[in-house]
Design a protein around this motif. Structure first.
Motif, PDB file in Angstrom:
ATOM      1  N   ASN A 172       0.837  -1.203   0.000  1.00 33.02           N
ATOM      2  CA  ASN A 172       0.000   0.000   0.000  1.00 33.02           C
ATOM      3  C   ASN A 172       0.875   1.258   0.000  1.00 33.02           C
ATOM      4  N   PRO A 173       1.676   1.439  -1.027  1.00 33.47           N
ATOM      5  CA  PRO A 173       2.606   2.587  -1.043  1.00 33.47           C
ATOM      6  C   PRO A 173       1.861   3.913  -1.038  1.00 33.47           C
ATOM      7  N   GLY A 174       2.437   4.856  -0.301  1.00 30.63           N
ATOM      8  CA  GLY A 174       1.871   6.202  -0.281  1.00 30.63           C
ATOM      9  C   GLY A 174       0.797   6.429   0.753  1.00 30.63           C
ATOM     10  N   ILE A 175       0.381   5.365   1.460  1.00 29.71           N
ATOM     11  CA  ILE A 175      -0.667   5.533   2.460  1.00 29.71           C
ATOM     12  C   ILE A 175      -0.122   6.318   3.660  1.00 29.71           C
ATOM     13  N   TYR A 176      -0.958   7.152   4.262  1.00 29.08           N
ATOM     14  CA  TYR A 176      -0.534   7.948   5.406  1.00 29.08           C
ATOM     15  C   TYR A 176      -0.499   7.091   6.674  1.00 29.08           C
ATOM     16  N   VAL A 177       0.539   7.293   7.474  1.00 32.28           N
ATOM     17  CA  VAL A 177       0.732   6.539   8.711  1.00 32.28           C
ATOM     18  C   VAL A 177       0.865   7.505   9.885  1.00 32.28           C
ATOM     19  N   TRP A 178       0.025   7.335  10.885  1.00 31.10           N
ATOM     20  CA  TRP A 178       0.133   8.095  12.130  1.00 31.10           C
ATOM     21  C   TRP A 178       1.068   7.366  13.089  1.00 31.10           C
ATOM     22  N   GLN A 179       1.808   8.134  13.895  1.00 30.37           N
ATOM     23  CA  GLN A 179       2.659   7.564  14.931  1.00 30.37           C
ATOM     24  C   GLN A 179       2.116   7.963  16.304  1.00 30.37           C
ATOM     25  N   LEU A 180       2.097   6.987  17.221  1.00 27.83           N
ATOM     26  CA  LEU A 180       1.427   7.140  18.513  1.00 27.83           C
ATOM     27  C   LEU A 180       2.392   6.854  19.647  1.00 27.83           C
ATOM     28  N   ASP A 181       2.301   7.668  20.714  1.00 21.10           N
ATOM     29  CA  ASP A 181       3.192   7.481  21.859  1.00 21.10           C
ATOM     30  C   ASP A 181       2.612   8.206  23.068  1.00 21.10           C
ATOM     31  N   PHE A 182       3.177   7.931  24.235  1.00 23.66           N
ATOM     32  CA  PHE A 182       2.970   8.775  25.410  1.00 23.66           C
ATOM     33  C   PHE A 182       4.250   9.558  25.658  1.00 23.66           C
ATOM     34  N   LEU A 183       4.099  10.809  26.056  1.00 27.30           N
ATOM     35  CA  LEU A 183       5.267  11.649  26.309  1.00 27.30           C
ATOM     36  C   LEU A 183       6.101  11.102  27.457  1.00 27.30           C
ATOM     37  N   GLY A 184       5.434  10.599  28.490  1.00 28.94           N
ATOM     38  CA  GLY A 184       6.139  10.140  29.687  1.00 28.94           C
ATOM     39  C   GLY A 184       6.006  11.158  30.804  1.00 28.94           C
ATOM     40  N   ALA A 185       5.732  10.667  32.003  1.00 31.11           N
ATOM     41  CA  ALA A 185       5.515  11.549  33.151  1.00 31.11           C
ATOM     42  C   ALA A 185       6.271  11.005  34.362  1.00 31.11           C
ATOM     43  N   ILE A 186       6.391  11.830  35.384  1.00 31.59           N
ATOM     44  CA  ILE A 186       7.054  11.367  36.597  1.00 31.59           C
ATOM     45  C   ILE A 186       6.172  10.322  37.284  1.00 31.59           C
ATOM     46  N   LYS A 187       6.786   9.462  38.084  1.00 31.73           N
ATOM     47  CA  LYS A 187       6.089   8.306  38.645  1.00 31.73           C
ATOM     48  C   LYS A 187       4.921   8.686  39.544  1.00 31.73           C
ATOM     49  N   THR A 188       5.003   9.847  40.167  1.00 35.39           N
ATOM     50  CA  THR A 188       3.938  10.247  41.092  1.00 35.39           C
ATOM     51  C   THR A 188       2.739  10.873  40.388  1.00 35.39           C
ATOM     52  N   ASP A 189       2.860  11.147  39.099  1.00 34.58           N
ATOM     53  CA  ASP A 189       1.751  11.755  38.354  1.00 34.58           C
ATOM     54  C   ASP A 189       0.671  10.731  38.022  1.00 34.58           C
ATOM     55  N   ASN A 190      -0.566  11.202  37.999  1.00 36.85           N
ATOM     56  CA  ASN A 190      -1.681  10.383  37.532  1.00 36.85           C
ATOM     57  C   ASN A 190      -1.950  10.589  36.049  1.00 36.85           C
ATOM     58  N   LYS A 191      -1.491  11.714  35.504  1.00 39.30           N
ATOM     59  CA  LYS A 191      -1.777  12.052  34.118  1.00 39.30           C
ATOM     60  C   LYS A 191      -0.565  11.810  33.215  1.00 39.30           C
ATOM     61  N   ASN A 192      -0.870  11.606  31.937  1.00 38.99           N
ATOM     62  CA  ASN A 192       0.183  11.518  30.928  1.00 38.99           C
ATOM     63  C   ASN A 192      -0.359  12.115  29.630  1.00 38.99           C
ATOM     64  N   ILE A 193       0.552  12.528  28.757  1.00 40.38           N
ATOM     65  CA  ILE A 193       0.165  13.197  27.516  1.00 40.38           C
ATOM     66  C   ILE A 193       0.312  12.232  26.348  1.00 40.38           C
ATOM     67  N   LEU A 194      -0.810  12.002  25.672  1.00 42.11           N
ATOM     68  CA  LEU A 194      -0.814  11.178  24.472  1.00 42.11           C
ATOM     69  C   LEU A 194      -0.379  12.021  23.284  1.00 42.11           C
ATOM     70  N   THR A 195       0.565  11.502  22.507  1.00 40.33           N
ATOM     71  CA  THR A 195       1.087  12.202  21.338  1.00 40.33           C
ATOM     72  C   THR A 195       0.742  11.398  20.094  1.00 40.33           C
TER      73      THR A 195
END
Length: 208
Positions: free
Chosen positions: A29-52
């Motif tokens: 499927n050449p030329g198809i668009y691909v999204w990349q997904l990750d979490f930014l990473g947070a300190i261990k005491t945090d409850n929240k994280n940022i999805l990228t």
């Protein structure tokens, strides 16, 4: 490269969703668009994280802050997008996702299949362990985001509106590879203004 592996990965079957499977799919499927997904990473005491979530072709980044992230919350992120824009627009916008082996991304069926229609809405593939440079664009965006969210500093006090403001700062920055246009310009040109505003309604919803 990140020199770690999640212990939970021993229990996850990624057959058909490996990086080699991704390369084979892209060859067919050449030329198809691909999204990349990750979490930014947070300190261990945090409850929240940022999805990228980034579409490298357009240098377009979508951020969301998630409280106590897990695989269910990640699936909800994509379900909310589909609910807002519709299944056909979802399939056109997000045909392929490439991510790492974070267990938060392990619900393959939840991400790939619509709860509304039951049909497949996207393909999901995983990078090899320890090879974060297989998704270099999202890794680069994460480095840029550290200007706003320094390592070692809590993000638990941040709201979705705070994240949206930083997201828009990125998207309103002219990019040389886009002929000095902004990622917002590029997205609206390819997908239209209506879709742009719909997806930002989702990540700006404090109830989600």
């Amino acid at each position: 490269n990140k020199k770690y592996e999640y212990s939970e990965n021993n229990k996850i079957d990624r057959t058909g969703h490996t990086y080699l499977d991704y390369l084979a799919f892209m060859h067919k499927n050449p030329g198809i668009y691909v999204w990349q997904l990750d979490f930014l990473g947070a300190i261990k005491t945090d409850n929240k994280n940022i999805l990228t979530f980034i579409l490298p072709n357009l240098q377009f980044t979508l951020l969301d802050i998630i409280n106590k992230p897990d695989s269910t919350k990640v699936v909800e992120f994509f379900d909310n997008l589909e609910e807002k824009i519709g299944i056909e627009a979802f399939k056109e916008l997000i045909p392929v996702i490439l991510t790492d082996r974070d267990p938060n991304f392990a619900d393959i069926d939840g991400i790939c299949f619509s709860k509304i229609t039951g049909e497949e809405r996207c393909k999901l593939f995983f990078c090899d362990p320890y090879v974060s440079n297989q998704k270099p664009h999202v890794e680069n965006i994460n480095k840029q985001l550290r200007k706003f969210f320094p390592k070692g500093k809590s993000i638990d006090n941040l709201s979705k509106k705070d994240i949206l403001n930083k997201n828009l700062t990125l998207l309103n920055t002219p990019i040389k590879s886009l002929d000095s246009n902004t990622p917002i310009d590029a997205f609206k040109t390819v997908y239209g203004e209506d879709l742009f505003y719909k997806i930002f309604d989702v990540v700006n919803d404090e109830q989600k």
